[in-house]
Design a protein around this motif. Sequence first.
Motif, PDB file in Angstrom:
ATOM      1  N   ALA A   8       4.635   0.753  -5.567  1.00 42.12           N
ATOM      2  CA  ALA A   8       5.043   0.874  -4.127  1.00 42.12           C
ATOM      3  C   ALA A   8       5.982  -0.183  -3.716  1.00 42.12           C
ATOM      4  CB  ALA A   8       3.513   0.171  -3.727  1.00 42.12           C
ATOM      5  N   PHE A   9       6.396  -0.989  -4.306  1.00 47.65           N
ATOM      6  CA  PHE A   9       7.918  -1.578  -3.922  1.00 47.65           C
ATOM      7  C   PHE A   9       8.841  -1.065  -4.418  1.00 47.65           C
ATOM      8  CE2 PHE A   9       4.506  -4.894  -2.874  1.00 47.65           C
ATOM      9  CZ  PHE A   9       5.003  -5.377  -1.669  1.00 47.65           C
ATOM     10  N   GLU A  13      11.056   3.709   1.434  1.00 44.63           N
ATOM     11  CA  GLU A  13      10.567   3.647   2.716  1.00 44.63           C
ATOM     12  C   GLU A  13       9.054   2.910   2.670  1.00 44.63           C
ATOM     13  OE1 GLU A  13       8.790   7.459   5.662  1.00 44.63           O
ATOM     14  OE2 GLU A  13       9.542   7.794   3.647  1.00 44.63           O
ATOM     15  N   LEU A  14       8.302   2.942   1.665  1.00 41.80           N
ATOM     16  CA  LEU A  14       6.878   2.596   1.574  1.00 41.80           C
ATOM     17  C   LEU A  14       7.093   0.839   1.502  1.00 41.80           C
ATOM     18  CD1 LEU A  14       3.964   2.632   1.289  1.00 41.80           C
ATOM     19  CD2 LEU A  14       4.319   2.757  -1.222  1.00 41.80           C
ATOM     20  N   ARG A  15       8.206   0.619   0.800  1.00 41.54           N
ATOM     21  CA  ARG A  15       8.565  -1.007   0.792  1.00 41.54           C
ATOM     22  C   ARG A  15       8.817  -1.285   2.124  1.00 41.54           C
ATOM     23  NH1 ARG A  15      12.318  -0.785  -2.699  1.00 41.54           N
ATOM     24  NH2 ARG A  15      14.187  -0.820  -1.090  1.00 41.54           N
ATOM     25  N   GLN A  16       9.696  -0.856   2.826  1.00 39.96           N
ATOM     26  CA  GLN A  16       9.903  -1.187   4.251  1.00 39.96           C
ATOM     27  C   GLN A  16       8.819  -1.301   5.196  1.00 39.96           C
ATOM     28  OE1 GLN A  16      12.768   1.163   6.062  1.00 39.96           O
ATOM     29  NE2 GLN A  16      12.880   0.148   7.985  1.00 39.96           N
ATOM     30  N   ARG A  17       7.835  -0.187   5.216  1.00 37.20           N
ATOM     31  CA  ARG A  17       6.589   0.037   5.752  1.00 37.20           C
ATOM     32  C   ARG A  17       5.798  -1.323   5.389  1.00 37.20           C
ATOM     33  NH1 ARG A  17       5.252   4.367   8.823  1.00 37.20           N
ATOM     34  NH2 ARG A  17       6.755   5.830   8.775  1.00 37.20           N
ATOM     35  N   ILE A 191       2.349  -1.058  14.167  1.00 39.46           N
ATOM     36  CA  ILE A 191       2.191  -1.200  12.783  1.00 39.46           C
ATOM     37  C   ILE A 191       1.735   0.296  12.463  1.00 39.46           C
ATOM     38  CG2 ILE A 191       0.532  -1.742  11.105  1.00 39.46           C
ATOM     39  CD1 ILE A 191       0.287  -4.628  12.481  1.00 39.46           C
ATOM     40  N   THR A 192       1.192   1.067  13.274  1.00 44.76           N
ATOM     41  CA  THR A 192       0.776   2.382  12.908  1.00 44.76           C
ATOM     42  C   THR A 192       2.051   3.285  12.942  1.00 44.76           C
ATOM     43  OG1 THR A 192      -1.298   2.154  14.505  1.00 44.76           O
ATOM     44  CG2 THR A 192      -0.493   4.293  14.026  1.00 44.76           C
ATOM     45  N   ASP A 193       3.043   3.027  13.843  1.00 51.42           N
ATOM     46  CA  ASP A 193       4.310   3.955  13.764  1.00 51.42           C
ATOM     47  C   ASP A 193       5.180   3.428  12.667  1.00 51.42           C
ATOM     48  OD1 ASP A 193       3.290   5.171  16.058  1.00 51.42           O
ATOM     49  OD2 ASP A 193       4.301   3.907  17.384  1.00 51.42           O
ATOM     50  N   ARG A 194       5.394   2.302  12.319  1.00 53.04           N
ATOM     51  CA  ARG A 194       6.480   1.885  11.473  1.00 53.04           C
ATOM     52  C   ARG A 194       5.955   1.069  10.346  1.00 53.04           C
ATOM     53  NH1 ARG A 194      10.390  -1.421  15.185  1.00 53.04           N
ATOM     54  NH2 ARG A 194      11.513  -1.718  13.278  1.00 53.04           N
ATOM     55  N   GLY A 195       4.718   0.934  10.166  1.00 49.05           N
ATOM     56  CA  GLY A 195       3.964   0.331   9.166  1.00 49.05           C
ATOM     57  C   GLY A 195       3.213   1.027   8.172  1.00 49.05           C
ATOM     58  N   ILE A 196       2.151   0.646   7.838  1.00 54.04           N
ATOM     59  CA  ILE A 196       1.244   1.252   7.001  1.00 54.04           C
ATOM     60  C   ILE A 196      -0.239   1.049   7.617  1.00 54.04           C
ATOM     61  CG2 ILE A 196       0.778  -0.767   5.154  1.00 54.04           C
ATOM     62  CD1 ILE A 196       1.324   3.092   4.286  1.00 54.04           C
ATOM     63  N   GLY A 197      -1.018   2.156   7.642  1.00 50.71           N
ATOM     64  CA  GLY A 197      -2.581   1.968   8.149  1.00 50.71           C
ATOM     65  C   GLY A 197      -2.518   2.167   9.637  1.00 50.71           C
ATOM     66  N   ASN A 198      -3.651   1.983  10.007  1.00 55.94           N
ATOM     67  CA  ASN A 198      -3.798   1.977  11.662  1.00 55.94           C
ATOM     68  C   ASN A 198      -3.693   0.450  12.035  1.00 55.94           C
ATOM     69  OD1 ASN A 198      -6.060   1.591  14.097  1.00 55.94           O
ATOM     70  ND2 ASN A 198      -5.557   3.728  14.026  1.00 55.94           N
ATOM     71  N   GLN A 444       3.867  11.598  -3.288  1.00 57.66           N
ATOM     72  CA  GLN A 444       5.276  12.363  -3.337  1.00 57.66           C
ATOM     73  C   GLN A 444       6.098  11.808  -4.156  1.00 57.66           C
ATOM     74  OE1 GLN A 444       5.731  11.534   0.914  1.00 57.66           O
ATOM     75  NE2 GLN A 444       4.189  12.862   1.686  1.00 57.66           N
ATOM     76  N   ARG A 445       6.240  10.859  -4.660  1.00 56.11           N
ATOM     77  CA  ARG A 445       7.758  10.419  -5.372  1.00 56.11           C
ATOM     78  C   ARG A 445       7.230  10.493  -6.965  1.00 56.11           C
ATOM     79  NH1 ARG A 445       8.513  10.204  -0.698  1.00 56.11           N
ATOM     80  NH2 ARG A 445      10.093   8.880   0.357  1.00 56.11           N
ATOM     81  N   HIS A 446       5.660  11.195  -7.259  1.00 58.18           N
ATOM     82  CA  HIS A 446       5.584  11.369  -8.528  1.00 58.18           C
ATOM     83  C   HIS A 446       5.376  10.265  -9.356  1.00 58.18           C
ATOM     84  CE1 HIS A 446       6.947  15.581  -7.676  1.00 58.18           C
ATOM     85  NE2 HIS A 446       7.946  15.067  -7.392  1.00 58.18           N
TER      86      HIS A 446
END
Length: 498
Positions: A8-9, A13-17, A191-198, A444-446
């Motif tokens: 995940a890190f 994009e996921l690390r930034q979120r 958090i919803t727009d630029r992070g992860i989760g609701n 998405q990144r396999h």
Amino acid sequence: MISAFVNAFKIAELRQRLLFTLALIVVIRIGSAIPTPGVNPHVLGEYFATVIDQQAQGSVVGMLNLFSGGALENCAVFSLSVMPYISASIMMQLLTVVVPSLGKMAREEGGRQKITQYARVLTVFLCLFQGYLLSVGFENPETIPLLHGISGVIERLGVPLVAEPGWSFRLTTMISLTAGTMLLMWLGEQITDRGIGNGVSLIITVGILARLPAALVQAWGKLVSPSAATAASPFLLVLLLVFLFGVIAATVAMTQAMRKVTVQYAKQVRGTRVYGGQTTFIPLKVNYAGVMPIIFAQALLLFPSTMVGFLFPRSRIAAALATSLSGGWLHYTLTILLVFFFSFFWVATQFNPVQIAEDLKKHGGFIPGIRPGQPTAEFLDHAMTRLTLAGAVFLSALAVLPMVVQRTLGIPAITAQFFGGTSLLIVVGVILDTMRQAETYLLQRHYDGFLRKGRLRGRSMAPVGGTGATVREGVLVWLYAFIGLLVIAGITISLAKR
């Protein structure tokens, strides 16, 4: 599982979120430790530690403190948390069903954004009203049942809760609490727009998990500590842990359980192209209402019991009625009845089988063996009624489970909240949803997902109970996320109190 967290890190994009979400969680936990001007946080902290957390049954103020992540016991700027915004959103959602003009607006383009804006404006008024009530209650704590027992704490410490009462204190408290809630609402949207989760759901979840250390301390003092009046046997402690994991597994299974109604689309030839001819399904969730029935049932039982004691403070009949409404067989019976009522009420207002049947007919879809139109609507209504009945039975058992654990084992209310009820449903649902979003980036990144075969098997779960593997994997997801959020909450609390 560990490799999934490492992967995940590796995704930029996921690390930034993830880092952005963690940073905002730190800000939220620090804000939960900053008291509003004019209130002595030491008096409130001592009151919660010696009275609220030690009581044998839950209360309104204890439930509000749980959802605020302990901010209420500090009278922090985030004491109201995002509950006014959630209440306003629920009101507007119900009004869209009752008021035809709002229902028409919700179906128009951009109508949902307008309704969301109305909910934000309503949130401001709710915050001002609740902030005023809270400030008046802090000025006169002995006169309201909500803070019953705080007068003894004030006498023991020798300092007042509010040093300079008056309209200056009330206006300051109202503005501070309203600004804190609006800031939390904005952070949740970020958090919803630029992070992860609701974001809003994560704020409530982190607040609930932040109370876990205090719950463990209280349970240790009651059941394990040598100074405890009745120390529990090791067998009972092991049985209690097994029971806790069993409740979590059942909650994960029921949260993910759904019935798939197969839908086929007829082939349509337009020019040289052929459309349709596909097979899909309509997911009908067993627990369609989610946590709303338990929230409504607890609100209707806890607040009237508080108001009865407030209006008739010296009446023995009123005191007996308030006690019966907050605990005992009358409380259990009314809780079950209200959970059943609100489960069917929520489904009736949010699930429209006639509209679904019309949309299927309009797009050439049909359920195999069922004629389009009214027969399809009747079939969906009958299927949803049976699923709602099963979900209502599960919610009723989960709602009364913390109270049963309290009475049978004698553990404090703050500890029993983690054995079921609203808090457990919120934590399980939010963490599973957050894990799904994170897994989407991995796939998405396999990369392999958090579970075997790179996907959440609960996503395609059809039966009510699911397979043993589905339950086991769901519990693993919950436990790993639980530990991660617990570590974050503990670190931020320690930093804030320094």
